[in-house]
Enzyme design. Structure first.
Site, PDB file in Angstrom:
ATOM      1  CB  ILE A 239       3.412  10.368  26.054  1.00  0.00           C
ATOM      2  CG1 ILE A 239       2.647  11.328  25.122  1.00  0.00           C
ATOM      3  CG2 ILE A 239       4.893  10.341  25.736  1.00  0.00           C
ATOM      4  CD1 ILE A 239       2.963  12.807  25.376  1.00  0.00           C
ATOM      5  NE  ARG A 241      -3.378   6.076  32.149  1.00  0.00           N
ATOM      6  CZ  ARG A 241      -2.740   7.202  32.495  1.00  0.00           C
ATOM      7  NH1 ARG A 241      -1.649   7.578  31.857  1.00  0.00           N
ATOM      8  NH2 ARG A 241      -3.165   7.943  33.493  1.00  0.00           N
ATOM      9  CD  GLU A 270       2.297   1.840  32.660  1.00  0.00           C
ATOM     10  OE1 GLU A 270       2.472   2.048  31.442  1.00  0.00           O
ATOM     11  OE2 GLU A 270       2.286   2.750  33.508  1.00  0.00           O
ATOM     12  CG  HIS A 288       3.593   5.955  33.276  1.00  0.00           C
ATOM     13  ND1 HIS A 288       2.424   5.233  33.266  1.00  0.00           N
ATOM     14  CD2 HIS A 288       3.208   7.250  33.162  1.00  0.00           C
ATOM     15  CE1 HIS A 288       1.377   6.057  33.163  1.00  0.00           C
ATOM     16  NE2 HIS A 288       1.845   7.301  33.093  1.00  0.00           N
TER      17      HIS A 288
HETATM   18  C1  8YV Z   1       1.209   9.887  36.332  1.00  0.00           C
HETATM   19  C2  8YV Z   1      -0.124  10.062  34.147  1.00  0.00           C
HETATM   20  O1  8YV Z   1       2.570   9.913  36.612  1.00  0.00           O
HETATM   21  O2  8YV Z   1      -1.259  12.009  34.816  1.00  0.00           O
HETATM   22  C3  8YV Z   1      -1.320  10.935  34.221  1.00  0.00           C
HETATM   23  O3  8YV Z   1      -2.358  10.540  33.665  1.00  0.00           O
HETATM   24  O4  8YV Z   1      -0.109   9.119  33.453  1.00  0.00           O
HETATM   25  C4  8YV Z   1       1.109  10.384  34.922  1.00  0.00           C
HETATM   26  O5  8YV Z   1       1.304  11.759  34.942  1.00  0.00           O
HETATM   27  C5  8YV Z   1       0.691   8.527  36.676  1.00  0.00           C
HETATM   28  O6  8YV Z   1      -0.578   8.259  36.221  1.00  0.00           O
HETATM   29  C6  8YV Z   1       0.722   8.352  38.201  1.00  0.00           C
HETATM   30  O7  8YV Z   1      -0.420   8.812  38.835  1.00  0.00           O
END
Ligand code: 8YV
Length: 330
Positions: A239, A241, A270, A288
């Site tokens: 969860i 990256r 992605e 995501h």
């Molecule tokens: C976001 C995420 O939905 O906060 C983060 O780092 O990966 C997710 O919560 C995504 O990055 C969109 O901004």
């Protein structure tokens, strides 16, 4: 009368939060949620003092050089590998993110994805939908237990600790973790969490949950050599990256059953997904969405807006990444 600063809201956002920004700024928004190319994003940033962005918009040195009037980039995400912080520092641009407000929601999802992976929920649902369920069988979709198993956490920040709490306190799991630095004893003790080397983590865990931020140092932190250390019965949940896991190597390990299953919410490149991951059955794939509850997405957007308003009106941004650039030049 001094002119109000102009800002870009780079993606579609909650309309009332965009309205809140309009009370302070000349806002160019993107209600159609068009995905801007690098050149389009640069064109949209012309004359803007600030930007409300998401993890999908890349703010790099070239873009900052092209827009010396830009003073604040406010990410609606906790992760900020889409922003070149060194380049922001060099130009005195404030970058902000949205920590804390998404911690518990993201941990809920990480745990759900790990459970779905261990108990083969997606795979069995696809089987049922295909009309293949004709009889009960003793080993049908037999997975592995979550309760009492060893939970391995790679990246023990706020979200990692929230996943560990769920495992230790709710499911009687043994928690081991690897992180850049060891937690203080008062954080380890309530979870019974044990700090181990990365190699020990991979060898010992039944369920690995990856919550480490992406950086050049964490690129392919889990690749073929690391997967080879895991138990054939183990699961992997990412969860964090895309890019932390080598997706091609993972797909091969899943296909050859060198690990049992994986749950992935993030992918290299992605929204494209490695084709090999789409064809292996023992993987749960989600687009995501770990922070995607209505309440949490509102909290994230609201915090990003608070940051932008404070940054450009002489206030104190609540969650700056590089506070050393404050106060911003007028
Ligand atoms: C976001 C995420 O939905 O906060 C983060 O780092 O990966 C997710 O919560 C995504 O990055 C969109 O901004």
């Amino acid at each position: 009368m001094s002119q109000r600063p102009a800002v870009l809201v780079a993606r579609a956002a909650f309309p009332d939060i965009v309205e809140r920004l309009r009370a302070h700024f000349e806002v160019e928004d993107n209600p159609a949620d068009q995905i801007f190319s690098k050149a389009e994003l640069s064109a949209k940033l012309a004359g803007k003092a600030g930007a409300f962005i998401t993890g999908s918009e890349r703010i790099d040195a070239e873009l900052l050089a092209a827009h010396p009037q830009l003073r604040a980039v406010c990410n609606m995400a906790v992760g900020y590998n889409n922003i070149d912080i060194d380049a922001c520092n060099a130009r005195g641009v404030l970058a902000t993110n949205t920590p804390d407000v998404l911690t518990e929601t993201t941990a809920d999802f990480g745990f759900a994805l790990m459970m779905a992976t261990a108990r083969r929920i997606a795979e069995s649902e696809h089987f049922l939908r295909r009309g293949e369920w004709t009889k009960w069988a003793y080993d049908m979709f037999a997975g592995s237990d979550v309760h009492g198993a060893t939970l391995g956490i790679l990246g023990m920040g706020r979200i990692g600790q929230a996943v560990a709490r769920r495992g230790a306190l709710g499911f009687g799991m043994k928690v081991i973790y690897h992180n850049r630095s060891r937690l203080a004893p008062e954080f380890e003790a309530p979870l019974g969490a044990r700090y181990v080397s990365k190699e020990e983590l991979l060898r010992e865990c039944d369920h690995l949950v990856i919550v480490v931020p992406y950086s050049p140092a964490s690129h392919h932190a889990i690749a073929a050599a690391e997967l080879a250390l895991m138990k054939p019965s183990a699961t992997l949940t990412n969860i964090a990256r895309g890019g932390v896991v080598d997706d091609a190597a993972l797909a091969a390990a899943l296909r050859e059953r060198r690990i049992a299953a994986a749950g992935l919410d993030v992918f290299e490149g992605e929204p494209k997904v490695h084709p090999d991951l789409l064809s292996v059955p023992n993987v749960v794939l989600t687009p995501h969405i770990a922070s995607a509850t209505v309440a949490t997405r509102r909290a994230m957007a609201s915090l990003a807006a608070d940051n932008l308003i404070a940054a450009l009106t002489g206030g104190t941004p609540p969650t700056p990444i590089n506070p050393q650039v404050l106060p911003l030049k007028a």
